[in-house]
Design an enzyme around this catalytic site. Sequence first.
Site, PDB file in Angstrom:
ATOM      1  N   ASN A 352       6.079  -2.282   0.940  1.00 36.82           N
ATOM      2  CA  ASN A 352       5.208  -2.137  -0.191  1.00 36.82           C
ATOM      3  C   ASN A 352       5.796  -1.593  -1.112  1.00 36.82           C
ATOM      4  OD1 ASN A 352       2.544  -0.908  -1.643  1.00 36.82           O
ATOM      5  ND2 ASN A 352       2.412  -3.274  -1.163  1.00 36.82           N
ATOM      6  N   ARG A 397       3.163  -0.031  -4.236  1.00 30.65           N
ATOM      7  CA  ARG A 397       2.806  -1.041  -4.915  1.00 30.65           C
ATOM      8  C   ARG A 397       1.094  -1.126  -4.784  1.00 30.65           C
ATOM      9  NH1 ARG A 397       1.455  -6.405  -5.631  1.00 30.65           N
ATOM     10  NH2 ARG A 397       2.513  -7.464  -7.351  1.00 30.65           N
ATOM     11  N   CYS A 398       0.429  -1.058  -3.790  1.00 29.68           N
ATOM     12  CA  CYS A 398      -0.729  -0.987  -3.663  1.00 29.68           C
ATOM     13  C   CYS A 398      -1.509  -0.096  -4.631  1.00 29.68           C
ATOM     14  CB  CYS A 398      -1.336  -0.575  -2.179  1.00 29.68           C
ATOM     15  SG  CYS A 398      -0.868  -2.068  -1.124  1.00 29.68           S
ATOM     16  N   MET A 399      -0.965   1.034  -4.657  1.00 27.80           N
ATOM     17  CA  MET A 399      -1.752   2.257  -5.689  1.00 27.80           C
ATOM     18  C   MET A 399      -1.450   2.190  -6.838  1.00 27.80           C
ATOM     19  SD  MET A 399      -0.959   5.658  -3.136  1.00 27.80           S
ATOM     20  CE  MET A 399       1.121   5.693  -3.315  1.00 27.80           C
TER      21      MET A 399
END
Length: 409
Positions: A352, A397-399
């Site tokens: 990620n 990337r998620c954050m």
Amino acid sequence: MAYPIHVKSEIGKLKTVLLKRPGREVENLTPDTMERLLFDDIPFFENIQKEHDYFADTLRKEGVEVLYLEKLAAESLVNEEVKQSFLKQMIDESGLISDYQKQAVIEYLGSMNNDQMIEKIMAGIRKHEVEIPHQTCLDTLDDYPFLTDPMPNLYFTRDPIASIGNGLTVNRMTFAARQRESLFIETIMNYHPRFADSGIQVWLDRYTGAHIEGGDELVLSDTVLAVGISQRTSAHSIKLLAEKLFKNNSGYEKVLAIKIPNNRAMMHLDTVFTMVDYDKFTIHPAILDSDGKMDVYVIEKANNELGMTITLRNNIEDVLKEVLNLSELVLIPTGRGDAIVAPREQWNDGSNTLAIAPGTVVTYDRNYVSNEVLREYGLRVLEVLSGELSRGRGGPRCMSQPLVREDLK
């Protein structure tokens, strides 16, 4: 760039990003509520904030403008009418059963200033905080402590929204624990002075009858998207998105619908596959079968009754080279593809990565094998602290939700 949202690649130099600093919603997790709220562990509140601040400062040092969801949401409540409308909808979606509960909570929140109100909505409201009229002894038998649930997943700003071109999807999320998150995004886009009346196109809204989440939406170029068919994004939603993009002159002509395993460890496409340079991608080997294949549905704009054609392919490398006009392409395996290291680092989001420029990525420091491999392939790797942030099962990337990237040359 005239638009406040402008994202035409995964790797163009990042100019503006949307983050959410972990707040009291994380501290309101308990062992009994973790499953309900989609967490596997309880982060240490003080440290998760320090780690997130380190992440934000890393981006700022690279010239990125950092915006915060909680601040934008508060600033979007531009008058009392907007504030009351937002409050009513938020409470209607918060699971309260009786009208007198709803009214009491609205009055409780409405007495606060905008910043306090947004913080409290995100943190969750405990039963003892609000005086509920007409409450009987039967109403107090349930020992669940909250009137409205905390939203600890908010620091994963990637999922309730996806920036695509000069527009976005405001997502209908899969699980009840996260469905209210996109209401903050809708309110910001409709009322915040930076975004309202600025020509932003909404490709899908949060009332679309199919689930989709931003972790599955990857902008590969100014004409090609990749979207994961996953635990949290349905094949039907991808078809709806393709239809909307093709019909509205978005510039997008191809959508790759990529089937990944449906499980917690691989909940979104970006947990197993990300773009890190013009010709380089990270990939978790477990998404490929024993022959190195996987199902990829190539959806293309067409002049037929459907407005599209759909072709099943099974070689992701060949498809990527074709749609991105590449002669060579590198798939970089998480954890060097090792049978022990790869799943371990995958669990902590080794794939990620957040690209902030071509060949420059932000990763978790704990994934040291994957980071070493990235460097061996010539990438510049910026490691951020991850002891507590990773407990939410999401990486850099998620954050982050890019709002503006420079176009690729």
